[in-house]
Design a protein around this motif. Sequence first.
Motif, PDB file in Angstrom:
ATOM      1  N   ALA A 144     -13.059  28.101  53.695  1.00  0.00           N
ATOM      2  CA  ALA A 144     -12.862  29.452  53.740  1.00  0.00           C
ATOM      3  C   ALA A 144     -11.690  29.818  54.103  1.00  0.00           C
ATOM      4  CB  ALA A 144     -13.266  30.305  54.382  1.00  0.00           C
ATOM      5  N   THR A 145     -10.458  28.937  55.230  1.00  0.00           N
ATOM      6  CA  THR A 145      -9.593  29.032  54.960  1.00  0.00           C
ATOM      7  C   THR A 145      -8.479  28.537  53.402  1.00  0.00           C
ATOM      8  OG1 THR A 145      -9.074  26.677  55.354  1.00  0.00           O
ATOM      9  CG2 THR A 145      -8.510  28.021  56.360  1.00  0.00           C
ATOM     10  N   GLN A 146      -9.236  28.268  52.425  1.00  0.00           N
ATOM     11  CA  GLN A 146      -8.759  27.956  50.983  1.00  0.00           C
ATOM     12  C   GLN A 146      -9.217  29.207  50.087  1.00  0.00           C
ATOM     13  OE1 GLN A 146     -10.187  24.680  50.379  1.00  0.00           O
ATOM     14  NE2 GLN A 146      -8.164  24.029  49.737  1.00  0.00           N
ATOM     15  N   ALA A 147     -10.378  29.788  49.735  1.00  0.00           N
ATOM     16  CA  ALA A 147     -10.861  30.538  49.470  1.00  0.00           C
ATOM     17  C   ALA A 147     -10.818  32.005  49.332  1.00  0.00           C
ATOM     18  CB  ALA A 147     -12.081  30.068  49.182  1.00  0.00           C
ATOM     19  N   CYS A 148     -10.669  32.484  51.246  1.00  0.00           N
ATOM     20  CA  CYS A 148     -11.156  33.924  51.361  1.00  0.00           C
ATOM     21  C   CYS A 148      -9.118  34.646  51.780  1.00  0.00           C
ATOM     22  CB  CYS A 148     -11.978  33.444  52.493  1.00  0.00           C
ATOM     23  SG  CYS A 148     -13.372  33.535  52.425  1.00  0.00           S
ATOM     24  N   CYS A 149      -9.804  36.101  51.921  1.00  0.00           N
ATOM     25  CA  CYS A 149      -8.184  36.496  52.282  1.00  0.00           C
ATOM     26  C   CYS A 149      -8.193  36.794  53.521  1.00  0.00           C
ATOM     27  CB  CYS A 149      -7.997  37.790  51.020  1.00  0.00           C
ATOM     28  SG  CYS A 149      -8.195  37.494  49.835  1.00  0.00           S
ATOM     29  N   TYR A 150      -9.075  36.905  54.257  1.00  0.00           N
ATOM     30  CA  TYR A 150      -9.476  37.217  55.522  1.00  0.00           C
ATOM     31  C   TYR A 150      -8.717  35.819  55.872  1.00  0.00           C
ATOM     32  CZ  TYR A 150     -11.004  38.900  60.337  1.00  0.00           C
ATOM     33  OH  TYR A 150     -11.437  38.841  61.232  1.00  0.00           O
ATOM     34  N   CYS A 151      -9.098  35.145  56.271  1.00  0.00           N
ATOM     35  CA  CYS A 151      -8.786  33.684  56.425  1.00  0.00           C
ATOM     36  C   CYS A 151      -6.939  32.815  56.027  1.00  0.00           C
ATOM     37  CB  CYS A 151     -10.119  32.547  55.772  1.00  0.00           C
ATOM     38  SG  CYS A 151     -11.241  33.234  56.708  1.00  0.00           S
ATOM     39  N   GLY A 152      -6.525  33.535  55.411  1.00  0.00           N
ATOM     40  CA  GLY A 152      -5.574  33.533  55.156  1.00  0.00           C
ATOM     41  C   GLY A 152      -5.343  32.711  53.252  1.00  0.00           C
ATOM     42  N   GLY A 153      -6.382  32.488  52.952  1.00  0.00           N
ATOM     43  CA  GLY A 153      -6.477  32.002  51.529  1.00  0.00           C
ATOM     44  C   GLY A 153      -6.648  32.723  50.240  1.00  0.00           C
ATOM     45  N   GLY A 154      -7.557  32.245  49.433  1.00  0.00           N
ATOM     46  CA  GLY A 154      -7.686  33.528  48.373  1.00  0.00           C
ATOM     47  C   GLY A 154      -6.835  33.771  46.838  1.00  0.00           C
ATOM     48  N   ILE A 155      -6.337  34.502  46.008  1.00  0.00           N
ATOM     49  CA  ILE A 155      -5.403  34.333  45.616  1.00  0.00           C
ATOM     50  C   ILE A 155      -4.571  35.706  45.669  1.00  0.00           C
ATOM     51  CG2 ILE A 155      -5.021  34.784  42.470  1.00  0.00           C
ATOM     52  CD1 ILE A 155      -8.343  33.634  42.652  1.00  0.00           C
ATOM     53  N   ASP A 156      -3.128  35.513  45.417  1.00  0.00           N
ATOM     54  CA  ASP A 156      -2.879  36.655  45.946  1.00  0.00           C
ATOM     55  C   ASP A 156      -2.220  37.150  44.204  1.00  0.00           C
ATOM     56  OD1 ASP A 156      -0.685  37.801  46.144  1.00  0.00           O
ATOM     57  OD2 ASP A 156       1.228  36.618  46.650  1.00  0.00           O
ATOM     58  N   ASP A 157      -2.594  37.830  44.163  1.00  0.00           N
ATOM     59  CA  ASP A 157      -2.454  39.292  42.968  1.00  0.00           C
ATOM     60  C   ASP A 157      -1.081  39.562  42.936  1.00  0.00           C
ATOM     61  OD1 ASP A 157      -5.404  39.094  42.774  1.00  0.00           O
ATOM     62  OD2 ASP A 157      -5.834  40.660  43.710  1.00  0.00           O
ATOM     63  N   THR A 158      -0.093  39.225  43.333  1.00  0.00           N
ATOM     64  CA  THR A 158       0.667  39.846  43.214  1.00  0.00           C
ATOM     65  C   THR A 158       1.826  39.086  42.523  1.00  0.00           C
ATOM     66  OG1 THR A 158       2.011  39.416  45.794  1.00  0.00           O
ATOM     67  CG2 THR A 158       1.138  41.860  45.610  1.00  0.00           C
ATOM     68  N   ARG A 159       0.918  37.852  42.155  1.00  0.00           N
ATOM     69  CA  ARG A 159       1.904  36.768  41.953  1.00  0.00           C
ATOM     70  C   ARG A 159       1.569  36.341  40.505  1.00  0.00           C
ATOM     71  NH1 ARG A 159       0.683  31.752  44.034  1.00  0.00           N
ATOM     72  NH2 ARG A 159       1.820  30.960  42.836  1.00  0.00           N
ATOM     73  N   PRO A 160       2.820  36.575  39.365  1.00  0.00           N
ATOM     74  CA  PRO A 160       2.172  36.195  37.308  1.00  0.00           C
ATOM     75  C   PRO A 160       1.396  35.609  37.123  1.00  0.00           C
ATOM     76  CG  PRO A 160       4.880  36.404  38.026  1.00  0.00           C
ATOM     77  CD  PRO A 160       3.853  36.563  39.284  1.00  0.00           C
ATOM     78  N   SER A 161       0.546  35.430  36.600  1.00  0.00           N
ATOM     79  CA  SER A 161      -0.931  34.197  36.336  1.00  0.00           C
ATOM     80  C   SER A 161       0.172  33.417  35.406  1.00  0.00           C
ATOM     81  CB  SER A 161      -1.412  34.967  34.916  1.00  0.00           C
ATOM     82  OG  SER A 161      -2.075  33.952  34.701  1.00  0.00           O
ATOM     83  N   ASN A 162      -0.214  32.371  35.186  1.00  0.00           N
ATOM     84  CA  ASN A 162      -0.034  30.721  35.113  1.00  0.00           C
ATOM     85  C   ASN A 162      -0.481  30.625  33.630  1.00  0.00           C
ATOM     86  OD1 ASN A 162       1.201  29.722  37.864  1.00  0.00           O
ATOM     87  ND2 ASN A 162       0.013  29.043  37.855  1.00  0.00           N
ATOM     88  N   PHE A 163      -1.214  31.884  33.130  1.00  0.00           N
ATOM     89  CA  PHE A 163      -1.843  32.000  31.958  1.00  0.00           C
ATOM     90  C   PHE A 163      -1.432  33.125  30.939  1.00  0.00           C
ATOM     91  CE2 PHE A 163      -4.370  28.431  33.972  1.00  0.00           C
ATOM     92  CZ  PHE A 163      -3.365  27.119  33.647  1.00  0.00           C
ATOM     93  N   PRO A 164      -0.941  33.605  30.886  1.00  0.00           N
ATOM     94  CA  PRO A 164      -0.201  34.917  30.684  1.00  0.00           C
ATOM     95  C   PRO A 164      -1.635  35.046  29.796  1.00  0.00           C
ATOM     96  CG  PRO A 164       1.988  33.883  30.112  1.00  0.00           C
ATOM     97  CD  PRO A 164       0.689  33.236  31.240  1.00  0.00           C
ATOM     98  N   THR A 165      -1.904  36.415  29.236  1.00  0.00           N
ATOM     99  CA  THR A 165      -2.687  36.720  27.990  1.00  0.00           C
ATOM    100  C   THR A 165      -1.949  38.019  27.091  1.00  0.00           C
ATOM    101  OG1 THR A 165      -3.859  38.293  29.147  1.00  0.00           O
ATOM    102  CG2 THR A 165      -4.435  36.185  28.364  1.00  0.00           C
ATOM    103  N   ILE A 166      -1.807  38.283  26.013  1.00  0.00           N
ATOM    104  CA  ILE A 166      -1.449  39.512  25.464  1.00  0.00           C
ATOM    105  C   ILE A 166      -2.542  40.320  24.730  1.00  0.00           C
ATOM    106  CG2 ILE A 166      -0.414  39.964  22.839  1.00  0.00           C
ATOM    107  CD1 ILE A 166       0.536  36.991  22.836  1.00  0.00           C
ATOM    108  N   SER A 167      -2.276  41.967  24.884  1.00  0.00           N
ATOM    109  CA  SER A 167      -2.480  42.541  25.200  1.00  0.00           C
ATOM    110  C   SER A 167      -2.541  43.849  24.322  1.00  0.00           C
ATOM    111  CB  SER A 167      -2.476  43.486  26.138  1.00  0.00           C
ATOM    112  OG  SER A 167      -3.704  44.631  26.412  1.00  0.00           O
ATOM    113  N   ASN A 168      -3.453  44.143  23.506  1.00  0.00           N
ATOM    114  CA  ASN A 168      -3.530  44.846  22.589  1.00  0.00           C
ATOM    115  C   ASN A 168      -3.292  46.320  23.423  1.00  0.00           C
ATOM    116  OD1 ASN A 168      -3.235  42.872  19.996  1.00  0.00           O
ATOM    117  ND2 ASN A 168      -5.056  43.128  20.175  1.00  0.00           N
ATOM    118  N   HIS A 169      -3.468  46.149  24.583  1.00  0.00           N
ATOM    119  CA  HIS A 169      -3.723  48.003  25.438  1.00  0.00           C
ATOM    120  C   HIS A 169      -1.965  47.824  25.763  1.00  0.00           C
ATOM    121  CE1 HIS A 169      -7.571  48.153  24.411  1.00  0.00           C
ATOM    122  NE2 HIS A 169      -7.691  46.547  25.064  1.00  0.00           N
TER     123      HIS A 169
END
Length: 169
Positions: A144-169
């Motif tokens: 949980a400490t790796q997977a859950c934001c409440y526990c200090g883990g999770g995915i930081d949505d403010t960091r850019p992706s390591n795998f950027p995608t090209i969008s037509n929008h």
Amino acid sequence: FPTISNHPSHSASPYMLPSIVTCSDYTNWTDQYGDECSWYELNDAPGCVYEGDCCPNSDGITATQACCYCGGGIDDTRPSNFPTISNHPSHSASPYMLPSIVTCSDYTNWTDQYGDECSWYELNDAPGCVYEGDCCPNSDGITATQACCYCGGGIDDTRPSNFPTISNH
């Protein structure tokens, strides 16, 4: 009146908030036994679901009304209904200076070895999951400490992706 505390409140995980919320405990508040908000932070679950309404002080104010950790306190983002002039400037942030917003996402479809999701930890552990966060990794070894934001883990949505995608929008 709000004060700056040497014991910061654990009001809510900054990773769960869509907007910035600041809070101050009621100044000099104690319950009927003389316990301050810090007692509730050490002895109750977030939101003070067990003891928050038990022991109002002589003014009838409970921890759930007076303490940020318990869901009460003073919302420092709202202007006062009773502004005052002070020779001692406050330490609050300027309304024109907005701090950055931290966002986080729990790992998608993560459960621990017992099938509990991140929401179980939010209901049953202290912020940061200091009691149960590392106890029960899933079959991939993720806790949980790796997977859950409440526990200090999770995915930081403010960091850019390591795998950027090209969008037509």
